[in-house]
Design an enzyme around this catalytic site. Structure first.
Site, PDB file in Angstrom:
ATOM      1  N   HIS A 223       2.205  -6.602 -40.882  1.00  0.00           N
ATOM      2  CA  HIS A 223       2.052  -5.383 -42.074  1.00  0.00           C
ATOM      3  C   HIS A 223       1.185  -6.362 -42.989  1.00  0.00           C
ATOM      4  O   HIS A 223       0.262  -6.155 -43.670  1.00  0.00           O
ATOM      5  CB  HIS A 223       2.924  -6.562 -43.174  1.00  0.00           C
ATOM      6  CG  HIS A 223       3.190  -5.118 -44.492  1.00  0.00           C
ATOM      7  ND1 HIS A 223       3.286  -6.174 -45.724  1.00  0.00           N
ATOM      8  CD2 HIS A 223       3.145  -3.976 -44.276  1.00  0.00           C
ATOM      9  CE1 HIS A 223       3.387  -4.985 -46.472  1.00  0.00           C
ATOM     10  NE2 HIS A 223       3.459  -4.342 -45.559  1.00  0.00           N
ATOM     11  N   LYS A 225      -3.275  -7.642 -43.696  1.00  0.00           N
ATOM     12  CA  LYS A 225      -4.566  -6.992 -44.020  1.00  0.00           C
ATOM     13  C   LYS A 225      -5.809  -7.640 -43.783  1.00  0.00           C
ATOM     14  O   LYS A 225      -5.737  -8.731 -45.006  1.00  0.00           O
ATOM     15  CB  LYS A 225      -4.147  -5.995 -45.170  1.00  0.00           C
ATOM     16  CG  LYS A 225      -3.425  -5.218 -45.238  1.00  0.00           C
ATOM     17  CD  LYS A 225      -1.813  -5.428 -46.018  1.00  0.00           C
ATOM     18  CE  LYS A 225      -0.782  -4.397 -46.064  1.00  0.00           C
ATOM     19  NZ  LYS A 225       0.658  -4.318 -46.084  1.00  0.00           N
ATOM     20  N   ASP A 230     -18.282 -11.488 -39.592  1.00  0.00           N
ATOM     21  CA  ASP A 230     -19.637 -12.371 -39.752  1.00  0.00           C
ATOM     22  C   ASP A 230     -18.785 -14.114 -39.716  1.00  0.00           C
ATOM     23  O   ASP A 230     -19.769 -15.099 -39.954  1.00  0.00           O
ATOM     24  CB  ASP A 230     -21.148 -12.822 -39.727  1.00  0.00           C
ATOM     25  CG  ASP A 230     -21.929 -10.503 -39.623  1.00  0.00           C
ATOM     26  OD1 ASP A 230     -21.202 -10.718 -38.547  1.00  0.00           O
ATOM     27  OD2 ASP A 230     -22.528 -10.707 -39.948  1.00  0.00           O
ATOM     28  N   HIS A 397       1.810  -1.369 -55.744  1.00  0.00           N
ATOM     29  CA  HIS A 397       2.004  -2.110 -54.482  1.00  0.00           C
ATOM     30  C   HIS A 397       1.370  -3.341 -54.063  1.00  0.00           C
ATOM     31  O   HIS A 397       1.825  -3.650 -53.647  1.00  0.00           O
ATOM     32  CB  HIS A 397       0.909  -0.371 -54.013  1.00  0.00           C
ATOM     33  CG  HIS A 397       1.728  -0.465 -52.246  1.00  0.00           C
ATOM     34  ND1 HIS A 397       0.475  -1.547 -51.402  1.00  0.00           N
ATOM     35  CD2 HIS A 397       3.033  -0.823 -51.212  1.00  0.00           C
ATOM     36  CE1 HIS A 397       1.175  -1.857 -50.311  1.00  0.00           C
ATOM     37  NE2 HIS A 397       2.722  -1.023 -50.257  1.00  0.00           N
ATOM     38  N   LYS A 399       0.944  -6.705 -54.733  1.00  0.00           N
ATOM     39  CA  LYS A 399       1.963  -8.297 -54.214  1.00  0.00           C
ATOM     40  C   LYS A 399       1.153  -9.747 -54.346  1.00  0.00           C
ATOM     41  O   LYS A 399       0.321  -9.814 -53.969  1.00  0.00           O
ATOM     42  CB  LYS A 399       2.466  -8.328 -52.792  1.00  0.00           C
ATOM     43  CG  LYS A 399       3.011  -7.025 -52.021  1.00  0.00           C
ATOM     44  CD  LYS A 399       1.692  -6.523 -51.144  1.00  0.00           C
ATOM     45  CE  LYS A 399       2.030  -5.162 -50.124  1.00  0.00           C
ATOM     46  NZ  LYS A 399       3.028  -4.185 -50.479  1.00  0.00           N
ATOM     47  N   ASP A 404       2.385 -21.006 -63.901  1.00  0.00           N
ATOM     48  CA  ASP A 404       1.954 -21.622 -64.474  1.00  0.00           C
ATOM     49  C   ASP A 404      -0.080 -21.588 -64.692  1.00  0.00           C
ATOM     50  O   ASP A 404       0.231 -19.791 -64.867  1.00  0.00           O
ATOM     51  CB  ASP A 404       1.472 -23.361 -64.520  1.00  0.00           C
ATOM     52  CG  ASP A 404       3.335 -23.860 -64.339  1.00  0.00           C
ATOM     53  OD1 ASP A 404       3.903 -22.656 -65.076  1.00  0.00           O
ATOM     54  OD2 ASP A 404       3.426 -24.146 -63.634  1.00  0.00           O
TER      55      ASP A 404
END
Length: 479
Positions: A223, A225, A230, A397, A399, A404
């Site tokens: 999952h 990404k 470079d 979608h 996450k 704090d």
């Protein structure tokens, strides 16, 4: 064989029940959680005609042979990297440990087996246009290597734009490596892949294992990404490659997601994460690049990788530790909310400590069963004192975790069982008050566009809806 024998179907049913009993025993011995084991074992014992095939496809979550193979591959990869004398972050790791901010991470460096590193520059990318605008610009400027990894790649407008850019850079002599998840990108046509391969792009699918039986195994999805250009710029977050992530596909549009651009020594950790997955798929290492110099100051960052081959349940423990660390607030956004007992207890204890605990969830479902289960868990959380909001404009979608006034985490991990135990996930942790302030402003804007779930609403849900949600929650450990 006499199919008209009155005992024939009795023998068949008995054989199926025998297989179901064996599968139930296997589930009890191998599924990591008691809830998941029971959720599989009971149906396998009593209705094996309907559950044997789903167990073959979705079950076997510990999958010992796979885990051993994956751990072996990881060890081989680390040996290969060791031979390259790849230790790019020694000074930054020492600087991180000496900083006051390091104490805020507590157990995270040991949990994730990646060091906390000083002197990084981070930039918040709060929608698809900003994210892919930045990624595509970095790709256009690439001189040596491009590493690309997504759970989903679609052959649509955005996917073809990525394809065109990669082919253009490959023609210029840039070394390009693309990794996609075979299940997440199941609709990606072979012609799309072949065109990239013919143009000089090295592209591979991440799959669990080889073998005929494992063609049915769709757990252990990658999952993550990642984009690294470079060895200078890295990108991590929740976006995949598809027009829906640009907000172009109703009814989930507009799409709400978040990515991060990072420059600095933690980009080397992103490369290691990619190398680990690439090595599993090919048994070869991609080229690893380092800039001539790192920024002289900046944000303390740590990359947290997690997956089913970990010695412990890294992703679940990350959420538990983040919630326990909160003294004033913990805000979490996730498209799915199917917590385990440890996370539920941590949220409840945080409320009892007087912490401002908020969850931001979508108001529109992309998976109805998961949404139903999430709704029941959300009602339970509201009754425990957690403030739960549903994002109204479109599908949420992203996450994101904010603890704090210093700690943030942004990446691919959802607040659900699949991310906790089945998926390969990636989160970028930062300790910096200025960046946390930016994340706070972003989340405050999101909360202002959301509707808070009330305790009264949790009690007024129709009986039929409650039944559906409870059935969904019953099977949630195996979702």
């Amino acid at each position: 064989m006499d199919y008209h024998d009155p005992y024939f179907f009795g023998y068949v049913l008995g054989f199926i029940h025998l297989l179901g009993t064996g599968a139930a025993i296997h589930a009890l011995l191998t599924v990591r959680t008691s809830q998941g084991a029971i959720a599989w074992a009971m149906p396998l014992l009593f209705i094996p005609y309907f559950t044997l095939l789903p167990y073959l496809v979705f079950g076997r979550s510990s999958f010992d042979a796979y885990i051993k193979a994956r751990r072996q591959a990881n060890q081989e990869m680390r040996i290969a990297i060791g031979d390259l004398n790849w230790r790019p972050w020694m000074e930054e790791a020492v600087a991180a440990r000496r900083s006051e901010a390091y104490a805020a991470l507590r157990a995270m460096p040991k949990l994730g087996n990646m060091p906390a590193l000083a002197n990084n520059k981070v930039k918040l990318l709060i929608n698809g246009e900003e994210t892919f605008g930045a990624i595509f610009q970095a790709i256009r400027e690439a001189k040596k290597t491009i590493l690309v990894q997504f759970f989903i790649i679609h052959d649509d407008k955005l996917g073809r734009e990525l394809q065109s850019l990669l082919l253009e850079k490959a023609a210029e002599g840039v070394a390009i490596f693309v990794l996609y998840d075979r299940i997440g990108s199941h609709a990606l046509p072979g012609a799309y892949i072949d065109k990239l391969r013919d143009g000089g792009v090295q592209i591979k699918a991440f799959a669990t294992r080889g073998g005929w039986l494992n063609r049915f195994q769709i757990n252990f999805r990658n999952h993550r990404k990642i984009v690294v250009v470079d060895g200078l710029k890295g990108y991590i977050g929740g976006h995949n490659v598809g027009d829906e992530y640009m907000g172009l596909k109703p009814p989930l549009a507009p799409w709400r997601d978040t990515h991060v651009q990072v420059i600095g020594p933690v980009v080397a950790c992103l490369q290691e994460s990619f190398a680990e997955d690439w090595f599993w798929a090919t048994r070869e290492l991609p080229p690893l690049s380092l800039p001539d110099e790192f920024p002289e100051d900046g944000v303390l960052c740590q990359l947290l990788t997690s997956g089913p081959a970990d010695a412990q349940e890294t992703c679940s423990l990350f959420f538990v530790e983040a919630i326990h660390a909160a003294e004033e607030r913990v805000w979490i956004t996730s498209p799915y909310f199917i917590p385990d007992e440890a996370v539920t207890a941590a949220l409840t204890l945080a409320v009892l400590r007087g912490v401002d605990v908020r969850l931001l969830l979508p108001s529109r479902p992309d998976h109805y069963v998961v949404y139903a289960a999430s709704s029941l868990y959300a009602f339970d959380a509201v009754r425990a004192g957690v403030r739960v909001f549903r994002y109204e404009p479109g599908f949420l979608h992203q996450k994101v975790v904010l603890v704090d006034n210093e700690i943030t985490a942004i990446g691919s991990a959802n607040l659900d069982n699949r991310s906790f135990r089945l998926n390969f996930e990636l989160m970028l942790l930062t300790v910096d008050s200025d960046f946390s302030s930016q994340v706070e402003s972003m989340l405050t804007a999101d909360f202002n566009l959301a509707r808070e779930i009330s305790v009264q609403e949790s009690h007024e849900t129709r009986r039929l809806h409650q039944l559906g949600m409870r059935v969904a929650r019953l099977i949630s450990p195996i979702l």
